[in-house]
Design a protein around this motif. Sequence first.
Motif, PDB file in Angstrom:
ATOM      1  N   LEU A  12      12.545  32.495  19.235  1.00  0.00           N
ATOM      2  CA  LEU A  12      11.440  31.826  18.548  1.00  0.00           C
ATOM      3  C   LEU A  12      11.339  32.260  17.091  1.00  0.00           C
ATOM      4  N   ALA A  13      11.692  33.517  16.820  1.00  0.00           N
ATOM      5  CA  ALA A  13      11.609  34.023  15.449  1.00  0.00           C
ATOM      6  C   ALA A  13      12.657  33.389  14.544  1.00  0.00           C
ATOM      7  N   THR A  14      13.722  32.848  15.110  1.00  0.00           N
ATOM      8  CA  THR A  14      14.749  32.221  14.275  1.00  0.00           C
ATOM      9  C   THR A  14      14.365  30.811  13.849  1.00  0.00           C
ATOM     10  N   LEU A  15      13.348  30.247  14.444  1.00  0.00           N
ATOM     11  CA  LEU A  15      12.935  28.896  14.061  1.00  0.00           C
ATOM     12  C   LEU A  15      12.456  28.830  12.615  1.00  0.00           C
ATOM     13  N   GLY A  16      11.653  29.781  12.201  1.00  0.00           N
ATOM     14  CA  GLY A  16      11.114  29.778  10.842  1.00  0.00           C
ATOM     15  C   GLY A  16      12.202  29.850   9.776  1.00  0.00           C
ATOM     16  N   PRO A  17      13.080  30.863   9.852  1.00  0.00           N
ATOM     17  CA  PRO A  17      14.164  30.910   8.860  1.00  0.00           C
ATOM     18  C   PRO A  17      15.092  29.700   8.919  1.00  0.00           C
ATOM     19  N   GLY A  18      15.324  29.171  10.099  1.00  0.00           N
ATOM     20  CA  GLY A  18      16.181  27.987  10.209  1.00  0.00           C
ATOM     21  C   GLY A  18      15.584  26.788   9.501  1.00  0.00           C
ATOM     22  N   ILE A  19      14.310  26.578   9.699  1.00  0.00           N
ATOM     23  CA  ILE A  19      13.626  25.474   9.020  1.00  0.00           C
ATOM     24  C   ILE A  19      13.583  25.727   7.520  1.00  0.00           C
ATOM     25  N   GLY A  20      13.313  26.975   7.139  1.00  0.00           N
ATOM     26  CA  GLY A  20      13.262  27.321   5.722  1.00  0.00           C
ATOM     27  C   GLY A  20      14.594  27.098   5.024  1.00  0.00           C
TER      28      GLY A  20
END
Length: 67
Positions: A12-20
């Motif tokens: 779940l924590a990788t979603l933010g950097p991926g979108i960014g």
Amino acid sequence: MTGTLAAIGYGLATLGPGIGLGLMIGKTQEATARQPEVASTLATNMYIGMALIEALGLIGLVPLFVG
């Protein structure tokens, strides 16, 4: 059980950097298409931003090993 929950949390924590990263790279490409003469400056700024965004992903990896 805690290892499994930490792995789910990291996922779940990788979603933010991926979108960014997706938004940043897309906007850099758009800006390069509009003003090709500043492409090198935009690329430099993009690489600095990528490093900062990737740091967020690595910080999300820490609970996997600590927990």
